[in-house]
Design a protein around this motif. Structure first.
Motif, PDB file in Angstrom:
ATOM      1  N   TRP A   8       0.792  -1.237   0.000  1.00  0.00           N
ATOM      2  CA  TRP A   8       0.000   0.000   0.000  1.00  0.00           C
ATOM      3  C   TRP A   8       0.823   1.286   0.000  1.00  0.00           C
ATOM      4  O   TRP A   8       0.262   2.369  -0.149  1.00  0.00           O
ATOM      5  N   ASP A  21       0.448   2.933  -3.418  1.00  0.00           N
ATOM      6  CA  ASP A  21      -0.931   3.049  -3.891  1.00  0.00           C
ATOM      7  C   ASP A  21      -1.870   2.320  -2.928  1.00  0.00           C
ATOM      8  O   ASP A  21      -1.919   1.091  -2.912  1.00  0.00           O
ATOM      9  N   THR A  28      -4.181  -0.620  -4.132  1.00  0.00           N
ATOM     10  CA  THR A  28      -3.663  -1.900  -4.614  1.00  0.00           C
ATOM     11  C   THR A  28      -4.512  -3.038  -4.048  1.00  0.00           C
ATOM     12  O   THR A  28      -4.769  -3.092  -2.846  1.00  0.00           O
ATOM     13  N   CYS A  46      -5.669  -7.619  -9.533  1.00  0.00           N
ATOM     14  CA  CYS A  46      -4.889  -7.565  -8.300  1.00  0.00           C
ATOM     15  C   CYS A  46      -3.394  -7.593  -8.607  1.00  0.00           C
ATOM     16  O   CYS A  46      -2.974  -8.213  -9.588  1.00  0.00           O
ATOM     17  N   GLN A  47      -2.622  -6.979  -7.741  1.00  0.00           N
ATOM     18  CA  GLN A  47      -1.166  -6.942  -7.919  1.00  0.00           C
ATOM     19  C   GLN A  47      -0.415  -7.788  -6.903  1.00  0.00           C
ATOM     20  O   GLN A  47       0.798  -7.941  -6.987  1.00  0.00           O
TER      21      GLN A  47
END
Length: 392
Positions: free
Chosen positions: A100, A103, A106, A140-141
């Protein structure tokens, strides 16, 4: 929550329309993902220190229901991806910052099912495996994955020791053609593959510690939200999505029946049997909603008072949550059977809500057998063992 719901309602027409597109794409459309991000729905359980809202879980459930009533897949992704920030809140601060720091929007995928093996090595683990049902994974990352601790040969040790491991998108492969199903198609719940990836120790959590509250106590979190039992929080978004889907199906049914004339030439609104089925279904779906929300309110009140929630209470809570999902879907069956042939057409959303509702029941969190067994045995003074304590 009011602000999140207000934003969602502004996008309601878009989310409804994009549901058909997601069904074709077998993942959420770019528009739906953008609207979920803009609304803040996925950040409702996220720590304020990382841009989250730290909402009451009841508010998260109500928001998930509202989204699912617009589009089942969008609600499902909200309910699953949206609960991951809750667990991440008591993970190592280093991984929170990794995810986080740049970003706060995320997203983190899953699943928690231990479909892989984590072999201990210096400083962490070497992870291998293939995981199914990673909902919303294209958007999603990072991912939370369940894994069994292995021995030097890569075989799970006995007794089983399960971990939740956290890894970035660069460390796993999304299997593009692994999701072609009859319901919840828009969730894009694809398979993930991990091959010989190093997971540092700080990116892992003991599954047992997460489930019994040890992890949150060790992390020093004192907020009521993060001290809630895992067996209440993890199923909450999933069951909320199913109930929201049922509410969406009911709304579609009522809209379609309002001016419908049966083949007998009698307006449906003059058919007492159809009216009864609508009234009964509406009551059952409302009861499911009320039961789930009362359940989370009760757990919140106990947690806020600093009282440990007993195994018996948790088992009864899981019984309430599981039964709520089944009750809502049975109500959908009743109205779908009386919806007329028009409900079968792909151009109408009723059939998609019907398919999504049944797909939602297939999630392991809605399997009633061991949960009903455990709750009844505990109330009779017994002590459930093995599988009958799982996820409680």
């Amino acid at each position: 929550m009011g602000q999140v719901l207000d934003r969602i309602e502004q996008y309601a027409d878009e989310l409804r329309a994009e549901g058909a597109e997601g069904d074709k794409l077998m993942r959420l459309s770019a528009t739906s993902v953008r609207r979920l991000r803009e609304s803040g729905a996925i950040r409702m359980l996220q720590p304020k220190a990382h841009g989250g809202l730290e909402c009451h879980p009841r508010e998260f459930a109500e928001t998930t229901m509202a989204i699912a009533a617009m589009d089942g897949a969008a609600g499902w992704v909200t309910g699953i991806v949206g609960v991951h920030p809750w667990e991440l809140a008591f993970a190592d601060p280093r991984v929170q910052e990794e995810i986080w720091g740049a970003d706060p929007d995320t997203w983190v995928a899953s699943p928690y099912a231990p479909m892989g093996v984590a072999t201990p090595v210096d400083g962490g683990y070497l992870l291998n495996g293939r995981w199914s049902f990673s909902s919303g994974t294209d958007h999603c990352q990072w991912a939370f994955l369940g894994a069994l601790v292995g021995d030097a040969a890569g075989k799970p040790v006995l007794p089983p020791n399960s971990l939740h491991v956290i890894l970035p998108r660069s460390d796993y492969e999304i299997v593009a053609d692994s999701w072609d199903v009859i319901g919840l198609r828009g969730t894009g719940s694809k398979d993930l593959i991990v091959e010989n990836v190093f997971i540092p120790e700080y990116r892992t959590l003991s599954a047992a510690d997460v489930m019994d509250g040890t992890a949150v106590r060790r992390a020093g979190r004192t907020e009521t939200l993060y001290r809630m039992p895992f067996s209440c929080m993890f199923p909450l978004g999933i069951t909320s999505a199913v109930i929201g889907i049922a509410e969406g199906a009911l709304a579609c049914h009522i809209a379609a029946q309002r001016e419908r004339v049966a083949v007998t030439g009698i307006p449906v609104k003059e058919d007492p049997y159809v009216l009864f089925s609508i009234g009964e279904a509406a009551a059952e779906i409302a009861a499911s909603r009320a039961a789930l929300l009362e359940n989370v309110d009760r757990f919140w009140d106990s947690t806020e008072k600093g009282r440990e929630v007993s195994f018996e209470e948790r088992a009864i809570g899981r019984r309430t949550q599981t039964a709520a999902a089944w009750r809502a879907v049975r109500a959908v069956d009743e109205i779908f059977a009386r919806a007329g042939g028009g409900a079968l057409h792909y151009r109408f959303p009723m059939q998609r809500f019907f398919r999504d509702a049944h797909a939602g029941l297939a999630h392991a969190i809605h399997v009633p057998g061991s949960i009903f067994h455990a709750s009844a045995l505990t109330q009779l003074g017994g002590e459930p063992q093995g599988i009958h304590r799982s996820m409680i």
